[in-house]
Design a protein around this motif. Structure first.
Motif, PDB file in Angstrom:
ATOM      1  N   VAL A  82       0.845  -1.198   0.000  1.00  0.00           N
ATOM      2  CA  VAL A  82       0.000   0.000   0.000  1.00  0.00           C
ATOM      3  C   VAL A  82       0.880   1.248   0.000  1.00  0.00           C
ATOM      4  O   VAL A  82       1.699   1.446   0.900  1.00  0.00           O
ATOM      5  N   ARG A  83       0.699   2.083  -1.030  1.00  0.00           N
ATOM      6  CA  ARG A  83       1.429   3.349  -1.096  1.00  0.00           C
ATOM      7  C   ARG A  83       0.927   4.267   0.004  1.00  0.00           C
ATOM      8  O   ARG A  83      -0.290   4.420   0.184  1.00  0.00           O
ATOM      9  N   HIS A  84       1.854   4.879   0.729  1.00  0.00           N
ATOM     10  CA  HIS A  84       1.471   5.746   1.838  1.00  0.00           C
ATOM     11  C   HIS A  84       2.493   6.856   2.029  1.00  0.00           C
ATOM     12  O   HIS A  84       3.625   6.769   1.550  1.00  0.00           O
ATOM     13  N   ASN A  85       2.056   7.899   2.733  1.00  0.00           N
ATOM     14  CA  ASN A  85       2.905   9.041   3.035  1.00  0.00           C
ATOM     15  C   ASN A  85       2.549   9.541   4.436  1.00  0.00           C
ATOM     16  O   ASN A  85       1.484  10.118   4.629  1.00  0.00           O
ATOM     17  N   PRO A  86       3.414   9.327   5.436  1.00  0.00           N
ATOM     18  CA  PRO A  86       3.161   9.844   6.784  1.00  0.00           C
ATOM     19  C   PRO A  86       3.389  11.363   6.823  1.00  0.00           C
ATOM     20  O   PRO A  86       4.368  11.863   6.275  1.00  0.00           O
ATOM     21  N   VAL A  87       2.464  12.062   7.499  1.00  0.00           N
ATOM     22  CA  VAL A  87       2.537  13.517   7.596  1.00  0.00           C
ATOM     23  C   VAL A  87       2.218  13.935   9.028  1.00  0.00           C
ATOM     24  O   VAL A  87       1.217  13.492   9.599  1.00  0.00           O
ATOM     25  N   ALA A  88       3.075  14.795   9.602  1.00  0.00           N
ATOM     26  CA  ALA A  88       2.836  15.347  10.942  1.00  0.00           C
ATOM     27  C   ALA A  88       2.917  16.864  10.844  1.00  0.00           C
ATOM     28  O   ALA A  88       3.992  17.400  10.541  1.00  0.00           O
ATOM     29  N   GLU A  89       1.811  17.544  11.062  1.00  0.00           N
ATOM     30  CA  GLU A  89       1.804  19.013  10.998  1.00  0.00           C
ATOM     31  C   GLU A  89       2.648  19.609  12.118  1.00  0.00           C
ATOM     32  O   GLU A  89       3.302  20.635  11.925  1.00  0.00           O
ATOM     33  N   GLN A  90       2.631  18.980  13.283  1.00  0.00           N
ATOM     34  CA  GLN A  90       3.441  19.381  14.436  1.00  0.00           C
ATOM     35  C   GLN A  90       4.342  18.200  14.804  1.00  0.00           C
ATOM     36  O   GLN A  90       4.129  17.086  14.338  1.00  0.00           O
ATOM     37  N   GLU A  91       5.314  18.439  15.666  1.00  0.00           N
ATOM     38  CA  GLU A  91       6.205  17.355  16.078  1.00  0.00           C
ATOM     39  C   GLU A  91       5.408  16.179  16.636  1.00  0.00           C
ATOM     40  O   GLU A  91       4.469  16.355  17.412  1.00  0.00           O
ATOM     41  N   CYS A  92       5.775  14.983  16.227  1.00  0.00           N
ATOM     42  CA  CYS A  92       5.097  13.762  16.631  1.00  0.00           C
ATOM     43  C   CYS A  92       6.149  12.712  16.963  1.00  0.00           C
ATOM     44  O   CYS A  92       7.171  12.610  16.267  1.00  0.00           O
ATOM     45  N   LEU A  93       5.904  11.953  18.017  1.00  0.00           N
ATOM     46  CA  LEU A  93       6.790  10.854  18.401  1.00  0.00           C
ATOM     47  C   LEU A  93       6.076   9.551  18.082  1.00  0.00           C
ATOM     48  O   LEU A  93       4.901   9.390  18.421  1.00  0.00           O
ATOM     49  N   LEU A  94       6.779   8.643  17.429  1.00  0.00           N
ATOM     50  CA  LEU A  94       6.126   7.393  17.067  1.00  0.00           C
ATOM     51  C   LEU A  94       7.038   6.199  17.245  1.00  0.00           C
ATOM     52  O   LEU A  94       8.257   6.330  17.327  1.00  0.00           O
ATOM     53  N   MET A  95       6.395   5.046  17.327  1.00  0.00           N
ATOM     54  CA  MET A  95       7.093   3.774  17.388  1.00  0.00           C
ATOM     55  C   MET A  95       6.651   2.975  16.168  1.00  0.00           C
ATOM     56  O   MET A  95       5.483   3.002  15.791  1.00  0.00           O
ATOM     57  N   LEU A  96       7.602   2.298  15.556  1.00  0.00           N
ATOM     58  CA  LEU A  96       7.350   1.480  14.383  1.00  0.00           C
ATOM     59  C   LEU A  96       7.741   0.046  14.683  1.00  0.00           C
ATOM     60  O   LEU A  96       8.730  -0.194  15.378  1.00  0.00           O
ATOM     61  N   ILE A  97       6.980  -0.886  14.151  1.00  0.00           N
ATOM     62  CA  ILE A  97       7.388  -2.283  14.192  1.00  0.00           C
ATOM     63  C   ILE A  97       7.420  -2.742  12.749  1.00  0.00           C
ATOM     64  O   ILE A  97       6.409  -2.673  12.034  1.00  0.00           O
ATOM     65  N   GLU A  98       8.621  -3.163  12.318  1.00  0.00           N
ATOM     66  CA  GLU A  98       8.845  -3.537  10.927  1.00  0.00           C
ATOM     67  C   GLU A  98       9.743  -4.758  10.855  1.00  0.00           C
ATOM     68  O   GLU A  98      10.613  -4.934  11.714  1.00  0.00           O
ATOM     69  N   ARG A  99       9.564  -5.545   9.822  1.00  0.00           N
ATOM     70  CA  ARG A  99      10.504  -6.639   9.580  1.00  0.00           C
ATOM     71  C   ARG A  99      11.895  -6.053   9.363  1.00  0.00           C
ATOM     72  O   ARG A  99      12.039  -4.925   8.894  1.00  0.00           O
ATOM     73  N   LYS A 100      12.896  -6.833   9.659  1.00  0.00           N
ATOM     74  CA  LYS A 100      14.280  -6.374   9.513  1.00  0.00           C
ATOM     75  C   LYS A 100      14.633  -6.067   8.068  1.00  0.00           C
ATOM     76  O   LYS A 100      15.569  -5.329   7.801  1.00  0.00           O
ATOM     77  N   THR A 101      13.872  -6.600   7.120  1.00  0.00           N
ATOM     78  CA  THR A 101      14.132  -6.372   5.699  1.00  0.00           C
ATOM     79  C   THR A 101      13.481  -5.099   5.156  1.00  0.00           C
ATOM     80  O   THR A 101      13.713  -4.717   4.015  1.00  0.00           O
ATOM     81  N   THR A 102      12.681  -4.404   5.978  1.00  0.00           N
ATOM     82  CA  THR A 102      11.943  -3.227   5.508  1.00  0.00           C
ATOM     83  C   THR A 102      12.889  -2.055   5.256  1.00  0.00           C
ATOM     84  O   THR A 102      13.618  -1.633   6.151  1.00  0.00           O
ATOM     85  N   GLN A 103      12.854  -1.533   4.034  1.00  0.00           N
ATOM     86  CA  GLN A 103      13.637  -0.345   3.711  1.00  0.00           C
ATOM     87  C   GLN A 103      12.864   0.887   4.157  1.00  0.00           C
ATOM     88  O   GLN A 103      11.641   0.952   3.996  1.00  0.00           O
ATOM     89  N   HIS A 104      13.563   1.871   4.679  1.00  0.00           N
ATOM     90  CA  HIS A 104      12.948   3.059   5.274  1.00  0.00           C
ATOM     91  C   HIS A 104      11.873   3.676   4.387  1.00  0.00           C
ATOM     92  O   HIS A 104      10.744   3.892   4.825  1.00  0.00           O
ATOM     93  N   THR A 105      12.188   3.975   3.152  1.00  0.00           N
ATOM     94  CA  THR A 105      11.202   4.565   2.239  1.00  0.00           C
ATOM     95  C   THR A 105      10.979   3.655   1.025  1.00  0.00           C
ATOM     96  O   THR A 105      10.793   4.127  -0.096  1.00  0.00           O
ATOM     97  N   GLY A 106      10.970   2.365   1.269  1.00  0.00           N
ATOM     98  CA  GLY A 106      10.731   1.405   0.199  1.00  0.00           C
ATOM     99  C   GLY A 106      11.744   1.585  -0.926  1.00  0.00           C
ATOM    100  O   GLY A 106      12.924   1.760  -0.686  1.00  0.00           O
ATOM    101  N   GLY A 107      11.253   1.574  -2.161  1.00  0.00           N
ATOM    102  CA  GLY A 107      12.130   1.749  -3.314  1.00  0.00           C
ATOM    103  C   GLY A 107      12.370   3.193  -3.687  1.00  0.00           C
ATOM    104  O   GLY A 107      13.078   3.488  -4.643  1.00  0.00           O
ATOM    105  N   VAL A 108      11.781   4.129  -2.923  1.00  0.00           N
ATOM    106  CA  VAL A 108      11.934   5.564  -3.179  1.00  0.00           C
ATOM    107  C   VAL A 108      13.090   6.086  -2.324  1.00  0.00           C
ATOM    108  O   VAL A 108      13.150   5.813  -1.129  1.00  0.00           O
ATOM    109  N   VAL A 109      13.982   6.833  -2.943  1.00  0.00           N
ATOM    110  CA  VAL A 109      15.112   7.401  -2.197  1.00  0.00           C
ATOM    111  C   VAL A 109      15.009   8.919  -2.239  1.00  0.00           C
ATOM    112  O   VAL A 109      14.906   9.515  -3.308  1.00  0.00           O
ATOM    113  N   THR A 110      14.985   9.535  -1.045  1.00  0.00           N
ATOM    114  CA  THR A 110      14.941  10.998  -0.924  1.00  0.00           C
ATOM    115  C   THR A 110      16.022  11.427   0.062  1.00  0.00           C
ATOM    116  O   THR A 110      16.720  10.580   0.643  1.00  0.00           O
ATOM    117  N   GLU A 111      16.116  12.725   0.310  1.00  0.00           N
ATOM    118  CA  GLU A 111      17.085  13.221   1.289  1.00  0.00           C
ATOM    119  C   GLU A 111      16.738  12.763   2.706  1.00  0.00           C
ATOM    120  O   GLU A 111      17.578  12.794   3.604  1.00  0.00           O
TER     121      GLU A 111
END
Length: 123
Positions: A82-111
Protein backbone atom coordinates in the motif's frame (compact mmCIF):
# COMPACT_ATOMS: atom_id res chain seq x y z
CA UNK A 1 18.14 -8.88 33.35
CA UNK A 2 17.95 -5.96 30.91
CA UNK A 3 16.82 -2.50 31.84
CA UNK A 4 13.33 -1.40 30.87
CA UNK A 5 13.13 1.19 28.08
CA UNK A 6 10.71 4.03 27.47
CA UNK A 7 10.11 4.36 23.72
CA UNK A 8 8.55 7.78 24.28
CA UNK A 9 11.58 9.12 26.18
CA UNK A 10 13.99 7.70 23.62
CA UNK A 11 12.02 9.21 20.74
CA UNK A 12 11.86 12.58 22.52
CA UNK A 13 15.66 12.58 22.90
CA UNK A 14 16.26 12.24 19.15
CA UNK A 15 17.62 15.33 17.41
CA UNK A 16 16.99 14.33 13.78
CA UNK A 17 13.55 14.28 12.19
CA UNK A 18 12.44 11.29 10.08
CA UNK A 19 15.46 9.28 11.23
CA UNK A 20 14.12 6.12 12.91
CA UNK A 21 16.34 4.41 15.45
CA UNK A 22 16.23 0.73 16.37
CA UNK A 23 15.64 0.29 20.11
CA UNK A 24 14.92 -3.47 20.23
CA UNK A 25 14.35 -6.52 18.10
CA UNK A 26 11.74 -9.27 18.33
CA UNK A 27 12.39 -12.34 16.20
CA UNK A 28 12.59 -11.04 12.60
CA UNK A 29 11.31 -7.54 13.41
CA UNK A 30 12.84 -4.30 14.65
CA UNK A 31 11.18 -1.96 17.12
CA UNK A 32 12.02 1.60 16.09
CA UNK A 33 11.23 5.08 17.38
CA UNK A 34 11.28 8.38 15.52
CA UNK A 35 10.61 12.07 15.92
CA UNK A 36 8.79 13.41 12.86
CA UNK A 37 7.38 16.63 11.51
CA UNK A 38 6.30 17.54 8.00
CA UNK A 39 5.95 14.96 5.25
CA UNK A 40 8.16 11.90 4.61
CA UNK A 41 7.55 10.66 1.03
CA UNK A 42 5.04 8.60 -0.93
CA UNK A 43 6.34 5.03 -0.87
CA UNK A 44 5.37 1.42 -0.30
CA UNK A 45 6.89 -1.74 1.12
CA UNK A 46 6.10 -4.51 -1.35
CA UNK A 47 6.79 -7.45 0.99
CA UNK A 48 6.27 -6.04 4.49
CA UNK A 49 3.50 -4.60 6.66
CA UNK A 50 4.42 -1.56 8.78
CA UNK A 51 2.93 -0.82 12.22
CA UNK A 52 2.74 2.80 13.40
CA UNK A 53 2.07 3.45 17.12
CA UNK A 54 1.75 7.09 18.16
CA UNK A 55 3.59 7.92 21.38
CA UNK A 56 2.86 11.67 21.37
CA UNK A 57 1.23 14.08 18.95
CA UNK A 58 -0.78 13.46 15.80
CA UNK A 59 0.08 11.67 12.55
CA UNK A 60 -1.84 11.46 9.31
CA UNK A 61 -1.04 8.55 7.03
CA UNK A 62 -2.10 9.42 3.50
CA UNK A 63 -2.90 6.52 1.18
CA UNK A 64 -4.36 6.34 -2.31
CA UNK A 65 -7.65 5.11 -0.78
CA UNK A 66 -7.83 7.96 1.77
CA UNK A 67 -6.09 8.98 4.97
CA UNK A 68 -6.08 7.75 8.55
CA UNK A 69 -5.66 10.20 11.45
CA UNK A 70 -3.81 8.93 14.52
CA UNK A 71 -3.42 10.46 17.98
CA UNK A 72 -1.32 9.40 20.98
CA UNK A 73 -2.12 5.81 21.89
CA UNK A 74 -3.45 4.94 18.43
CA UNK A 75 -1.91 2.40 16.09
CA UNK A 76 -2.36 1.51 12.45
CA UNK A 77 -0.87 -1.15 10.20
CA UNK A 78 -0.11 -0.16 6.63
CA UNK A 79 -0.48 -3.41 4.69
CA UNK A 80 2.33 -4.52 2.40
CA UNK A 81 2.14 -3.00 -1.05
CA UNK A 82 0.00 0.00 0.00
CA UNK A 83 1.43 3.35 -1.10
CA UNK A 84 1.47 5.75 1.84
CA UNK A 85 2.90 9.04 3.03
CA UNK A 86 3.16 9.84 6.78
CA UNK A 87 2.54 13.52 7.60
CA UNK A 88 2.84 15.35 10.94
CA UNK A 89 1.80 19.01 11.00
CA UNK A 90 3.44 19.38 14.44
CA UNK A 91 6.20 17.36 16.08
CA UNK A 92 5.10 13.76 16.63
CA UNK A 93 6.79 10.85 18.40
CA UNK A 94 6.13 7.39 17.07
CA UNK A 95 7.09 3.77 17.39
CA UNK A 96 7.35 1.48 14.38
CA UNK A 97 7.39 -2.28 14.19
CA UNK A 98 8.85 -3.54 10.93
CA UNK A 99 10.50 -6.64 9.58
CA UNK A 100 14.28 -6.37 9.51
CA UNK A 101 14.13 -6.37 5.70
CA UNK A 102 11.94 -3.23 5.51
CA UNK A 103 13.64 -0.34 3.71
CA UNK A 104 12.95 3.06 5.27
CA UNK A 105 11.20 4.56 2.24
CA UNK A 106 10.73 1.41 0.20
CA UNK A 107 12.13 1.75 -3.31
CA UNK A 108 11.93 5.56 -3.18
CA UNK A 109 15.11 7.40 -2.20
CA UNK A 110 14.94 11.00 -0.92
CA UNK A 111 17.09 13.22 1.29
CA UNK A 112 15.09 11.83 4.25
CA UNK A 113 15.81 8.16 3.44
CA UNK A 114 17.90 6.46 6.14
CA UNK A 115 19.94 3.30 5.70
CA UNK A 116 19.66 0.42 8.12
CA UNK A 117 23.16 1.30 9.37
CA UNK A 118 21.88 4.80 10.26
CA UNK A 119 18.89 3.31 12.06
CA UNK A 120 21.10 0.96 14.07
CA UNK A 121 23.41 3.74 15.36
CA UNK A 122 23.70 4.04 19.12
CA UNK A 123 21.35 6.57 20.67
Amino acid sequence: MSNAKSPKHIAASLTELWSPRVIAEVDDSYIKVAKVQGSLAWHSHDQEDELFFILQGHLRIEMDSGAVELDAGDMFVVPKGVRHNPVAEQECLLMLIERKTTQHTGGVVTEKTRSLADQLRAI
